[in-house]
Design an enzyme around this catalytic site. Sequence first.
Site, PDB file in Angstrom:
ATOM      1  N   ARG A   8       0.845  -1.199   0.000  1.00 58.51           N
ATOM      2  CA  ARG A   8       0.000   0.000   0.000  1.00 58.51           C
ATOM      3  C   ARG A   8       0.883   1.253   0.000  1.00 58.51           C
ATOM      4  NH1 ARG A   8      -3.508  -3.332   3.224  1.00 58.51           N
ATOM      5  NH2 ARG A   8      -5.557  -3.433   2.236  1.00 58.51           N
ATOM      6  N   ASP A  69      10.551  -6.636  -0.720  1.00 64.04           N
ATOM      7  CA  ASP A  69      11.024  -6.231   0.595  1.00 64.04           C
ATOM      8  C   ASP A  69      12.389  -5.624   0.375  1.00 64.04           C
ATOM      9  OD1 ASP A  69      10.570  -5.903   3.341  1.00 64.04           O
ATOM     10  OD2 ASP A  69      12.016  -7.467   3.769  1.00 64.04           O
TER      11      ASP A  69
HETATM   12  P1  IMP Z   1       9.666  -2.368   3.353  1.00 66.39           P
HETATM   13  O1  IMP Z   1      10.409  -2.874   2.138  1.00 66.39           O
HETATM   14  O2  IMP Z   1       8.422  -1.650   2.993  1.00 66.39           O
HETATM   15  O3  IMP Z   1       9.526  -3.402   4.403  1.00 66.39           O
HETATM   16  O4  IMP Z   1      10.527  -1.248   4.056  1.00 66.39           O
HETATM   17  C1  IMP Z   1      11.751  -0.953   3.661  1.00 66.39           C
HETATM   18  C2  IMP Z   1      12.291   0.237   4.408  1.00 66.39           C
HETATM   19  O5  IMP Z   1      13.620   0.358   3.919  1.00 66.39           O
HETATM   20  C3  IMP Z   1      11.596   1.559   4.078  1.00 66.39           C
HETATM   21  O6  IMP Z   1      10.663   1.934   5.038  1.00 66.39           O
HETATM   22  C4  IMP Z   1      12.759   2.530   4.062  1.00 66.39           C
HETATM   23  O7  IMP Z   1      13.066   2.932   5.353  1.00 66.39           O
HETATM   24  C5  IMP Z   1      13.898   1.666   3.550  1.00 66.39           C
HETATM   25  N1  IMP Z   1      13.990   1.755   2.063  1.00 66.39           N
HETATM   26  C6  IMP Z   1      13.721   0.783   1.150  1.00 66.39           C
HETATM   27  N2  IMP Z   1      13.916   1.231  -0.097  1.00 66.39           N
HETATM   28  C7  IMP Z   1      14.303   2.519   0.027  1.00 66.39           C
HETATM   29  C8  IMP Z   1      14.639   3.526  -0.925  1.00 66.39           C
HETATM   30  O8  IMP Z   1      14.599   3.363  -2.169  1.00 66.39           O
HETATM   31  N3  IMP Z   1      14.997   4.709  -0.403  1.00 66.39           N
HETATM   32  C9  IMP Z   1      15.054   4.955   0.924  1.00 66.39           C
HETATM   33  N4  IMP Z   1      14.733   4.069   1.842  1.00 66.39           N
HETATM   34  C10 IMP Z   1      14.364   2.849   1.410  1.00 66.39           C
END
Ligand code: IMP
Length: 203
Positions: A8, A69
Site C-alpha cells: 500500500r 522487501d
Molecule cells: P519495506 O520494504 O516496505 O519493508 O521497508 C523498507 C524500508 O527500507 C523503508 O521503510 C525505508 O526505510 C527503507 N527503504 C527501502 N527502499 C528505500 C529507498 O529506495 N529509499 C530509501 N529508503 C528505502
Amino acid sequence: MNIVLATRNKKKIEEIRRITAGMQITLFTLDDFSDCPEVEEDGKTFEENAVKKAKAVSGYTNMPALADDSGLEVYALNNAPGVFSARYAGEGSGDAANTKKLLADMSSAPDEKRGARFACCIALAFPDRTTETFLGYSEGSIGREPRGSNGFGYDPVFYPRGHKKTFAEMADEEKDSLSHRGAALKKLQEYLTTPYSPFVKGD
Ligand code: IMP
C-alpha cells in the site's frame, strides 16, 4: 496479464508503475483488495519476507502477486538496519526518526567506514504456489546530514557510489537508474519478457 502489487506504499507503487509502464501488464494494488489480511514481515532476510507476502496475496486473490522487501544495510553497523529498516527507531517510527537514529549511530564513523547498500528482493508468486525471486542492490555511502526532499526513507542520507548527490536530491528517473529496486525490476522485466515466461505465452 494482471498482477497484484502486495503493497500500500504509494511511493513504491509509483516507482513500480513507472518502471513497468512499457509492459503488457495491468497492475492492481491492495487498495483493490481492501479485505486482504496484513502479512507480518517476520523473516530474517528480504527474500523470506518478499516471498511470504507475495504468496499470501496470490493465495488470497488467486492472481499472480508481486511483493518486494527492501532496506538499507550499513557495513559498519553489521548490516543494520537490514530487515528492520522501516522500524529502526522503534515500532511505528517514521522516516525522519529512522534517519535521525542512523545518523546518530554513525556519528563517529569516519568517511571510509560509511559504506552501505540498499537491497531489494522482488518476489512473484503464482496461484499454483510457485515463486520467482529477483534481487537488486545499490552500493553507496551514508552522509552526515539529510540532503534533498525527493523519494522516501533513507534517501536523504544515501549517496550512490560515484555520485555527489543523495537519492533525495535526484530526479525520479536518475534514482530509478541507480536504485536497488530499479535493478531488481530490470531482472523482473527480463523474466517477464523471456519466451518461457507465462506472461509471454499468453494468459
Ligand atoms: P519495506 O520494504 O516496505 O519493508 O521497508 C523498507 C524500508 O527500507 C523503508 O521503510 C525505508 O526505510 C527503507 N527503504 C527501502 N527502499 C528505500 C529507498 O529506495 N529509499 C530509501 N529508503 C528505502
